[in-house]
Write an enzyme that holds these catalytic residues in place. Structure first.
Site, PDB file in Angstrom:
ATOM      1  N   SER A   1     -10.264  -6.202  10.286  1.00  0.00           N
ATOM      2  CA  SER A   1     -11.539  -5.482   9.812  1.00  0.00           C
ATOM      3  C   SER A   1     -12.424  -6.447   9.068  1.00  0.00           C
ATOM      4  CB  SER A   1     -10.946  -4.073   9.052  1.00  0.00           C
ATOM      5  OG  SER A   1     -12.401  -3.561   8.772  1.00  0.00           O
TER       6      SER A   1
ATOM      7  N   GLU B   1      -6.624  -0.979  15.695  1.00  0.00           N
ATOM      8  CA  GLU B   1      -7.317  -1.952  14.756  1.00  0.00           C
ATOM      9  C   GLU B   1      -6.107  -3.002  14.220  1.00  0.00           C
ATOM     10  OE1 GLU B   1      -8.283  -2.298  10.014  1.00  0.00           O
ATOM     11  OE2 GLU B   1      -8.165  -0.361  10.794  1.00  0.00           O
TER      12      GLU B   1
ATOM     13  N   ARG C   1       0.973  -1.331   0.015  1.00  0.00           N
ATOM     14  CA  ARG C   1       0.156  -0.043  -0.034  1.00  0.00           C
ATOM     15  C   ARG C   1       0.799   1.302  -0.063  1.00  0.00           C
ATOM     16  NH1 ARG C   1      -4.809  -1.844   4.368  1.00  0.00           N
ATOM     17  NH2 ARG C   1      -5.356  -3.922   3.303  1.00  0.00           N
TER      18      ARG C   1
ATOM     19  N   ARG D   1       0.986  -6.251  12.651  1.00  0.00           N
ATOM     20  CA  ARG D   1       0.151  -5.588  13.565  1.00  0.00           C
ATOM     21  C   ARG D   1       0.163  -6.571  14.882  1.00  0.00           C
ATOM     22  NH1 ARG D   1      -3.980  -0.813  12.044  1.00  0.00           N
ATOM     23  NH2 ARG D   1      -2.507  -0.206  10.321  1.00  0.00           N
TER      24      ARG D   1
ATOM     25  N   ARG E   1       2.046   0.896  10.331  1.00  0.00           N
ATOM     26  CA  ARG E   1       1.455   1.193   8.820  1.00  0.00           C
ATOM     27  C   ARG E   1       2.839   1.374   8.120  1.00  0.00           C
ATOM     28  NH1 ARG E   1      -3.389   3.563   7.729  1.00  0.00           N
ATOM     29  NH2 ARG E   1      -3.434   4.210  10.023  1.00  0.00           N
TER      30      ARG E   1
END
Length: 427
Positions: free
Chosen positions: A352, A349, A262, A392, A277
């Site tokens: 999801s 988070e 990403r 994560r 991230r």
């Protein structure tokens, strides 16, 4: 992608659902395009019928010796073929493309039970699992623990730039163990089929799952026109693109452990420190393809499959129902799992899970054939979720299992994957 026929029947309800997401009404412009396009298509059909009738009449006129009428008909057919039909076909194409572009840019409509809200502050906490560990020392963030254990931000940045990390030694093995553990759990206990999909995909694949055209800047694009996947959701969901699946074969449940890429163009300045991230990371993705009537139950099941990983690792977390303003573009309902990070003193988070309904299926033309033979094919419903994001989860293990001397205990569930190593100590 939305069905123009549904919008045509219930324009006020469609705009009202969009308003819940904070989006502007679109039906007036859409229906104007739709009306103009259908009028052009009707005119085009009439012109084609006239061309066919005139072509047939030419032979009749020639047969009766009426050459003047035959010449007039020939001129009419020539004009239709050379001018009228191409113009009408182009008008229909332009109007259709404009309408399709508009439809492709409209987000999915939220489910009725999704709470309204503008952002994450209005998400709803549904449950909390696990006891937060009581430390007899001040817990540190993973970015302070990791470098002593082989989580090297400096080398990663030297090699590839910001938001890249180099892992080595015990922490590299722990990262690998987490991915393997998650994949094994989802396949052996939760019934997902392990897949090894492409990491590079074509335009139609990222369009099908909703990343294109709206989120092109968040993706990496290759010089030969392909896209690096931002998540295995893209490859796994597109496995049914253009297919008609027999009802007896549903549900389809697929999983994959893949690198994800990403650009984080929409997250400038967020989480620049640490491993939260990254431009490149690994994730175990869960994808389900189901009948429409099964998608709500499948959403609950998928979320429980992700929760099971956190529970097996002993990581405290909470389950959140996202509000209308915080859901992803393609989702109609989303649960986020947020893991407790004692070093940060916050929930973050880690998974999801979204029910997308038929939104992606319409973009991909993915259908199923009901067992009752008298029914037409219907669009499937698709769901996707993280089971889990490996990096994560590594962050969560480092912060929750840290010791005062800088070492980190390995969660018991990972011991079989660590070759006897139960603790990672500073190099």
């Amino acid at each position: 992608m939305h069905d123009i026929a549904t919008i045509r029947c219930e324009p006020e309800a469609f705009d009202a659902a969009l308003a819940r997401r904070g989006a502007e009404p679109v039906t007036a412009r859409l229906l104007d395009l739709d009306t103009r396009r259908r009028a052009v298509l009707t005119e085009l059909q009439d012109a084609q019928n006239r061309r066919n009738a005139a072509s047939k009449a030419i032979g009749q006129a020639m047969g009766s010796g009426n050459t003047e009428e035959a010449d007039r008909l020939k001129a009419e057919v020539t004009e239709l073929k050379a001018t009228t039909l191409p113009r009408l076909e182009e008008d229909a194409r332009v109007l259709g493309a404009e309408m399709d572009d508009m439809l492709a840019a409209i987000p999915n409509l939220p489910a009725d039970d999704v709470p309204e809200g503008a952002g994450e502050e209005e998400n709803v906490e549904l449950s909390i699992w696990g006891e937060k560990r009581e430390f007899d020392f001040e817990p540190r963030e993973h970015a302070d623990i990791g470098p002593m254990l082989g989580l090297d931000f400096e080398i990663g940045a030297n090699i590839a730039g910001a938001r890249f990390t180099f892992l080595r030694g015990g922490i590299a093995r722990l990262h690998r163990a987490l991915g393997q553990f998650m994949l094994d759990r989802q396949t052996t206990e939760n019934g997902y089929l392990e897949c090894n999909p492409p990491l590079l995909v074509r335009d139609e694949a990222v369009f099908g799952t909703g990343q294109l055209p709206k989120f092109a800047d968040d993706l990496f694009h290759t010089t030969d026109g392909r896209w690096l996947i931002p998540t295995a959701e893209v490859s796994l969901t597109n496995a049914v693109r253009g297919h008609i699946i027999e009802e007896a074969h549903l549900p389809l449940r697929m999983t994959a452990l893949t690198p994800c890429f990403r650009s984080e163009a929409g997250a400038a300045g967020k989480d620049t420190r640490g491993f939260i991230r990254q431009h490149q990371f690994e994730k175990v993705e869960l994808v389900s393809i189901v009948r429409p009537e099964d998608s709500e139950a499948e959403h609950e099941r998928m979320t429980q499959c992700a929760e099971g990983v956190l529970q097996a690792l002993g990581l405290p977390y909470r389950k959140m129902l996202l509000c209308t303003g915080d859901m992803g573009f393609g989702a109609r309902k989303t649960y986020d799992l947020e893991v407790w990070l004692p070093g940060q003193g916050a929930y973050r988070e880690i998974s999801s899970c979204s029910n997308v309904g038929d939104f992606q299926a319409r973009r991909m033309s993915a259908r199923y054939r009901p067992e009752s033979g008298d029914k037409k094919t219907e669009f499937v419903h698709t769901l996707n979720g993280s089971g889990l994001a490996v990096g994560r989860t590594l962050v969560a293990v480092l912060e929750n299992y840290q010791n005062e001397d800088g070492s980190v205990d390995v969660p018991e569930a990972l011991h079989p994957y660590m070759g006897g190593l139960t603790r990672i100590s500073p190099e």
